[in-house]
Design a protein around this motif. Structure first.
Motif, mmCIF file in Angstrom:
data_model
loop_
_atom_site.group_PDB
_atom_site.id
_atom_site.type_symbol
_atom_site.label_atom_id
_atom_site.label_comp_id
_atom_site.label_asym_id
_atom_site.label_seq_id
_atom_site.Cartn_x
_atom_site.Cartn_y
_atom_site.Cartn_z
ATOM 1 N N TYR A 18 17.422 -11.016 31.235
ATOM 2 C CA TYR A 18 17.771 -10.867 29.730
ATOM 3 C C TYR A 18 18.745 -11.920 29.533
ATOM 4 C CZ TYR A 18 15.702 -6.520 29.607
ATOM 5 O OH TYR A 18 15.346 -5.434 29.356
ATOM 6 N N CYS A 42 14.185 -10.831 22.543
ATOM 7 C CA CYS A 42 14.075 -9.343 23.060
ATOM 8 C C CYS A 42 14.513 -8.385 22.343
ATOM 9 C CB CYS A 42 15.445 -9.040 24.352
ATOM 10 S SG CYS A 42 15.504 -7.101 25.025
ATOM 11 N N THR A 102 19.534 -11.304 22.669
ATOM 12 C CA THR A 102 19.378 -12.020 24.131
ATOM 13 C C THR A 102 17.608 -11.976 23.764
ATOM 14 O OG1 THR A 102 19.043 -9.495 24.871
ATOM 15 C CG2 THR A 102 21.072 -10.527 25.620
ATOM 16 N N LYS A 135 18.040 -11.005 37.035
ATOM 17 C CA LYS A 135 18.089 -10.752 35.351
ATOM 18 C C LYS A 135 17.123 -11.304 34.379
ATOM 19 C CE LYS A 135 20.913 -15.000 33.705
ATOM 20 N NZ LYS A 135 22.379 -14.580 33.221
ATOM 21 N N VAL A 138 14.474 -13.386 26.180
ATOM 22 C CA VAL A 138 13.644 -13.002 27.206
ATOM 23 C C VAL A 138 12.031 -13.676 27.310
ATOM 24 C CG1 VAL A 138 14.204 -10.366 27.732
ATOM 25 C CG2 VAL A 138 11.954 -10.941 26.478
ATOM 26 N N SER A 191 21.361 -14.974 27.526
ATOM 27 C CA SER A 191 22.373 -15.016 26.521
ATOM 28 C C SER A 191 21.588 -16.273 25.790
ATOM 29 C CB SER A 191 23.554 -14.776 26.574
ATOM 30 O OG SER A 191 23.798 -16.070 26.752
ATOM 31 N N GLU A 195 14.039 -5.251 22.372
ATOM 32 C CA GLU A 195 14.849 -3.678 23.258
ATOM 33 C C GLU A 195 15.671 -3.375 23.433
ATOM 34 O OE1 GLU A 195 13.263 -3.766 27.540
ATOM 35 O OE2 GLU A 195 11.345 -4.506 27.163
ATOM 36 N N GLY A 223 19.799 -1.823 23.131
ATOM 37 C CA GLY A 223 20.260 -2.209 24.649
ATOM 38 C C GLY A 223 20.649 -3.887 24.977
ATOM 39 N N HIS A 224 19.814 -4.504 24.638
ATOM 40 C CA HIS A 224 19.784 -6.000 24.590
ATOM 41 C C HIS A 224 19.712 -6.541 23.224
ATOM 42 C CE1 HIS A 224 19.153 -4.943 29.000
ATOM 43 N NE2 HIS A 224 18.394 -4.094 28.510
#
Length: 922
Positions: A390, A428, A436, A388, A438, A392, A430, A432-433
C-alpha cells in the motif's frame, strides 16, 4: 444516400481500356482490411484456433465529455474515476456520429483513454464491423495509424498517395473521394504520435488531396475541414494529446472508460474463458479443460468480482481483463511449449506499450515502458524491500519526481500521470487502507521490481559516484597518459609512472564495485526465495490462482492483525526476465538488457543458489524453486544448480498439469539419479504420470500414494516398469483404487522389470481377483523382495494362494496380508505356512506370531496411524478390535513376563488408535 448515386458507375483507369466499378474496388478494400485486421498477435492465438476478435469483443463504456471538462485541473495522481454524470450519456459505437444536443451534424469525434482502456481493440473492432457491413452509415472507411505516419517524417506526400500506397484497391477511385461526403470515414488512431501545428504560420492551408505535403500537415487540413470538408473523422488518442486539436474542430469528445460496469467484466470473462478450443493450446500435452471446469472458473471469478474485491478495480481496464484470462489459461489449460508466467507479463506489456513514446514532442524519444520501469519500478522495488503493498500519495510522488531538475522533465511526469499512471496503480478499495494506492494486480509490483533490478536501475550512492568518476577518467585518460608519458621522459619524476598506473586501475575498481553490487542483489533475491517465514505458504502458482479467483470461506476481519506480505514471485520474475525470449521482447519496448549483464547476473545468482539451494525445502517451497528454473528457461544453468538435488519431495502439493510440466521440463533432462521422488497426495492423474515419465526414469524410490489413481494409470506404470532405463527399486501405490483391472497391467510390468525390489499395494481394492492374479504371475519376476497387499478385502483362499506363491519365490522375503477379510482359521493357516520350513517369504497377518509380538507390529500400526483419517473407519475399528482380541488371547496363553510386557505395550497402542476413532475396546 449511396455514394454510387453521386459518382459515375464506371471510370477509366489510367492507361487502361476496361471499365472499373467503384463498388468492386470497395469490396476488395473490405476484404483486404478484414484479412489484415483479423490477424491476431501470438498472445491472442493461445486462446485456441477458433478465437476471433469479432466473436469475443465486449465494447467498453464510452462516456461523452465536454471541452470544459477537459480543461478542468487534473487530479494530482489522475487515479480518481468517478461514475459518469447523469447529464452526460454513454455512447455506443453506432452513436458516435449522431447529431449533438443542438441537432448539429457531428463530423469529427475524438475518443481518448489512458493506456489499457482498449483504444486499439476498439478501432480494430470498428474496422471489422465496417468490413462485415455492420456500419451502414459509411460507404468507405480509410484507417491511418499515426505511428505509421509519424515514421515518414516531413517528407511530402499527398493524401491520395498515402491512401494508394496503403490500400491499392482504392487507387483508381481516389479522385472520387470528395463525392462521398460524410459517408467517407477516416480513422486516425494514436494521435499522440503526431506533432500537429494548427497555426497558419506553421501549417499552411491545403484543400487538394493530390498536393504533396508533410503527413502531419495533411492531417491538420483534414481536421480543419479545409480538405474534404464533408468527410467524417474518428480520432483516438491518449489524454495528454487531446489539446493538440483545437476544440473548435471537434464535434464530440468521448472518454473510453473501460469496463466500469462489473457486468461487462463478467461478460468478457465468460466469452474468453468458454472458448470451445481453449484447452487445446498445446498439442502434445494430452489434456484439455472440460466445459464444466471452465464454467467453474467463470463462476469463481464472478463471485470474486461481485465481492467488490481489488480485482474488480483492476479489471476496470480491459487490458487487465486480458491479463487475468491469460493467467488463468496458463494455470489451468495445457501450456504451450516455452510459455512462462514472465513471458505472459512481458507480452502483456508489449501489447500495451509496443512503439509507445512517452512524449512525441520530446527530443529524447524516451519509450513509455522505459520511463515506467524507472519510476514505477522504483516504487515497486521500494515496496518489496520494505515489504509493503500500500502506497501513499507521497510515496508515489517521491518516485515520480525523484531527480527532476528541468521543465522538460516536469512535462514528462505530467504526461505519464495523465496517460499511464492508472495502468499501473489503482485506488485501494479494501477496508483499513484509506487514501492509499496499490499496484493494479499484486504480481505487477513484483514484476516491475524485478525489471527495475535486472535493468540495472537500482544503484547505490557509491555506484553512482564511482560511475561518474570512471567515465570522467575514461574521457581524459588518453590525453593525460600522453602528457604524463612525455613528462616522464623529460623530468626525473618517479611518481608519474605510479599516477599513470592509477589511471588504469580506476575503471577496474568501479567494475569490482558493480560486481559486488550484483552479488548483493543475487543474495537478496535468493534470501527472498528461501525465507523460512514463507515455508508453509501455498506455492506461488496456487497463490496466483487464489488472488484471481478468491479464497473460498470467510475472509479475514479488518480488525485482525495483518499478515506479513509475501513477495515470492519477485525472485522468480528476476530469473524469468533474464531468459533470452523476454530480453528480446523487452528490447522492443526500449528496455534492453545486455547479454554481458545478463550473464554476469546469472553467474551471481548461480553462485548464491549453489550455497543456499542445498538445504532441504518444504514441498511448496521446493516447487517454487523449480518454478524459478522453469521461468529462467536455461537448462544448463538449472542442471548445474540442481546437480545436488537427490530427493524430490512434493507430497501434498496439488499437481496441476502446469506444475507437472514445470517439474518435468526442469528435471526431466538431468542426468544424475534421484534417490527418492515423493508425490503422495498430489491429486495426480494418468496425464500427470505421463508428463512425469522423464523424472520417474531417474528415480530409485517412487511414492504415489493417495492419488486416486485407477486402472488407466496402471497402464502407464506398466510402461514405466518395462522401460529399459527404469531404475526404480521401491514403488509405493497404496491408497489408490487400482482394482484387479489395474493389477493385470502391473503384473505385466513386473514380469519384464529387473530393478523393482519393494512394491506396496496396500489398500488398493484388489480383492480376491487381484491377489489371485498376483499369485499366478509372481513367479515371472525374479527380483522382488517385499510385497504389501494388506487391507485389500481378500479372503482366505486368495490370500493362501498368494502366500504359497510367495514362499516359492526365489527372492521375496516379506509378504504383508494383515487387515484382509481373513477368518481365524485362515490367519492360523497362514501363520503355520510361515513357520513350516526355513527360507521363503515371511507372511505378516497379525500383530503376533504364536504367543509373541511380531517384529513388524510397529510397521502395521504406523500404517494404520498414517491412514486413520482416509480409511473406512468402521472397517478399521473392526480390524483393530480383532487385533486386540488376538493380543488378549496370546497374553493369556503365555507365562513369559517379557512377552506379557510386550503384549501389554502393543495393546496400549491399539487402544490409543481405537480412542482416536471414538470406538470401544471390546
Amino acid at each position: 444516400m449511396s455514394w454510387s448515386r453521386h459518382v459515375p458507375r464506371a471510370s477509366w483507369g489510367p492507361g487502361l481500356g476496361r471499365v472499373f466499378q467503384p463498388a468492386e474496388a470497395i469490396q476488395r478494400h473490405r476484404r483486404n482490411l478484414a484479412e489484415w485486421f483479423s490477424r491476431l498477435p501470438r498472445e491472442e492465438r493461445q486462446f485456441g484456433p477458433t478465437f476471433a476478435l469479432d466473436t469475443v469483443h465486449v465494447d467498453p463504456v464510452i462516456r461523452e465529455s465536454t471541452p470544459d471538462e477537459l480543461l478542468r485541473p487534473l487530479a494530482e495522481l489522475a487515479l480518481e474515476h468517478q461514475p459518469p454524470p447523469a447529464r452526460l450519456p454513454t455512447l455506443a459505437l453506432s452513436q458516435l456520429f449522431d447529431p449533438d444536443a443542438c441537432g448539429r451534424r457531428v463530423q469529427t469525434v475524438v475518443l481518448y483513454g489512458t493506456v489499457g482502456t482498449g483504444k486499439s481493440t476498439l478501432v480494430r473492432k470498428m474496422v471489422l464491423d465496417w468490413c462485415y457491413g455492420r456500419l451502414p452509415a459509411f460507404e468507405l472507411l480509410i484507417p491511418f495509424s499515426c505511428e505509421d505516419l509519424s515514421s515518414l517524417g516531413p517528407a511530402p506526400a499527398s493524401l491520395c498517395h498515402l491512401v494508394a500506397q496503403r490500400y491499392t484497391p482504392l487507387k483508381e477511385i481516389l479522385p472520387l473521394m470528395a463525392a462521398a461526403g460524410s459517408r467517407l470515414l477516416f480513422v486516425l488512431h494514436g494521435l499522440e504520435h503526431l506533432n500537429l501545428n494548427f497555426q497558419l504560420a506553421g501549417t499552411g492551408l491545403c484543400s487538394d488531396p493530390e498536393e504533396p505535403k508533410a503527413p502531419a500537415a495533411i492531417m491538420v487540413n483534414l481536421l480543419r475541414k479545409y480538405m474534404l470538408p464533408k468527410a467524417s473523422i474518428l480520432v483516438t488518442t491518449r489524454p495528454s494529446a487531446i489539446g493538440r486539436i483545437p476544440s473548435k474542430y471537434v464535434g464530440r469528445y468521448g472518454e473510453i472508460c473501460g469496463f466500469s460496469d462489473t457486468n461487462l467484466q463478467k461478460l468478457y470473462f465468460q466469452i474468453r474463458l468458454n472458448q470451445p478450443d481453449c484447452g487445446h493450446g498445446a498439442g502434445d500435452a494430452g489434456v484439455s479443460t472440460t466445459p464444466a471446469q471452465r464454467d467453474n472458473l467463470v463462476q469463481m471469478l464472478s463471485r470474486n468480482l461481485e465481492g467488490h474485491h481489488q480485482i474488480a478495480a483492476a479489471c476496470f481496464l480491459p487490458s487487465y481483463c486480458w491479463l487475468v484470462c491469460a493467467t488463468l489459461h496458463f494455470l489451468h489449460a495445457p501450456t504451450p511449449a516455452g510459455q512462462t508466467l514472465t513471458s505472459i507479463y512481458t507480452s502483456f506489456l508489449r501489447l500495451n506499450f509496443s512503439g509507445e513514446m512517452l512524449e512525441s514532442t520530446d527530443s529524447s524519444k524516451l519509450s513509455l515502458m522505459a520511463y515506467a520501469a524507472r519510476t514505477m519500478g522504483k516504487l515497486a522495488y521500494e515496496g518489496v524491500s520494505s515489504r509493503k503493498t500500500y502506497f501513499s500519495e507521497e510515496d508515489v510522488r517521491g518516485c515520480l519526481e525523484a531527480g527532476i531538475k528541468t521543465e522538460e522533465e516536469f512535462q514528462l511526469v505530467h504526461v505519464f500521470r495523465r496517460d499511464a499512471l492508472r495502468f499501473f496503480l489503482a485506488p485501494c478499495i479494501e477496508p483499513g487502507h484509506p487514501d492509499t494506492f496499490v499496484f493494479t494486480v499484486p504480481a505487477m509490483q513484483e514484476y516491475l521490481a524485478a525489471l527495475y533490478i535486472v535493468l540495472g536501475l537500482h544503484k547505490t550512492t557509491l555506484q553512482r559516484v564511482g560511475k561518474e568518476v570512471a567515465e570522467l577518467v575514461g574521457r581524459v585518460g588518453e590525453d593525460v597518459s600522453l602528457v604524463l608519458g612525455i613528462m616522464a621522459k623529460l623530468l626525473p619524476l618517479r611518481a608519474l609512472p605510479l599516477l599513470f598506473n592509477l589511471l588504469k586501475v580506476v575503471p577496474r575498481v568501479f567494475g569490482r564495485v558493480v560486481g559486488k553490487s550484483r552479488e548483493a542483489v543475487a543474495r537478496a533475491m535468493v534470501l527472498e526465495m528461501f525465507r523460512e517465514e514463507d515455508y508453509y505458504n501455498d506455492d506461488v502458482l496456487d497463490q496466483m490462482g487464489a488472488s484471481i479467483l478468491g479464497v473460498e470461506g470467510p475472509r479475514r476481519h479488518p480488525d485482525e492483525p495483518p499478515e506479513d506480505e509475501v513477495f515470492e514471485l519477485f525472485p522468480i520474475f528476476m530469473g524469468g526476465l533474464l531468459s533470452a525470449h523476454n530480453r528480446a521482447v523487452l528490447a522492443q519496448l526500449g528496455c534492453p538488457i545486455k547479454n554481458l549483464d545478463a550473464m554476469e547476473n546469472a553467474q551471481a545468482i548461480k553462485k548464491k543458489l549453489g550455497k543456499l539451494g542445498r538445504q532441504v525445502l518444504p514441498p511448496s517451497e521446493l516447487l517454487d524453486h523449480l518454478f524459478f528454473h522453469y521461468e529462467f528457461q536455461n537448462q544448463r544453468f538449472s542442471a548445474e544448480v540442481l546437480s545436488s538435488l537427490r530427493q524430490l519431495n512434493l507430497a501434498g502439493v496439488r499437481m496441476t498439469p502446469l506444475k507437472c510440466t514445470v517439474v518435468a521440463s526442469v528435471l526431466g533432462s538431468g542426468r544424475h539419479a534421484l534417490d527418492e521422488v515423493n508425490l503422495a497426495s498430489c491429486q495426480l492423474d494418468p496425464a500427470g504420470l505421463r508428463t512425469f515419465m522423464p523424472v520417474f526414469l531417474r528415480a530409485r524410490k517412487l511414492g504415489l500414494q493417495l492419488n486416486s489413481l485407477g486402472p488407466e494409470a496402471c497402464r502407464d506404470l506398466r510402461d514405466l516398469l518395462l522401460h529399459d532405463k527404469c531404475q526404480i527399486t521401491t514403488l509405493r501405490l497404496s491408497n489408490n483404487p487400482l482394482t484387479a483391472a489395474g493389477v493385470a497391467f502391473l503384473v505385466e510390468g513386473l514380469a519384464g522389470n529387473t530393478s523393482l525390489t519393494h512394491l506396496s499395494l496396500l489398500h488398493t481394492g484388489l480383492g480376491d481377483e487381484g491377489l489371485e492374479l498376483l499369485a499366478a504371475r509372481l513367479n515371472c519376476n525374479r527380483q522382488l523382495q517385499e510385497l504389501n497387499v494388506a487391507y485389500n478385502g481378500a479372503g482366505d483362499a486368495a490370500a493362501l494362494a498368494l502366500a504359497k506363491a510367495a514362499r516359492e519365490h526365489p527372492s521375496l522375503e516379506l509378504l504383508h496380508l494383515y487387515f484382509n477379510e481373513l477368518s481365524p482359521e485362515g490367519r492360523q493357516v497362514l501363520r503355520d505356512l510361515g513357520g513350516t520350513a526355513e527360507g521363503g517369504a515371511r507372511v505378516v497377518v497379525s500383530l503376533t506370531e504364536g504367543t509373541a509380538v511380531s517384529e513388524y507390529w510397529s510397521v502395521i500400526l504406523s500404517e494404520v496411524q498414517r491412514n486413520l483419517k482416509s480409511w473406512d473407519q468402521g472397517r478399521v475399528r473392526r480390524h483393530l478390535e480383532l487385533l486386540l482380541r488376538d493380543l488378549d488371547d496370546n497374553q493369556g496363553a503365555t507365562l513369559n513376563p517379557l512377552r506379557k510386557a510386550q503384549l501389554l505395550r502393543v495393546k496400549g497402542e491399539v487402544r490409543a488408535l481405537l480412542e482416536q476413532l471414538g470406538g470401544s475396546e471390546s
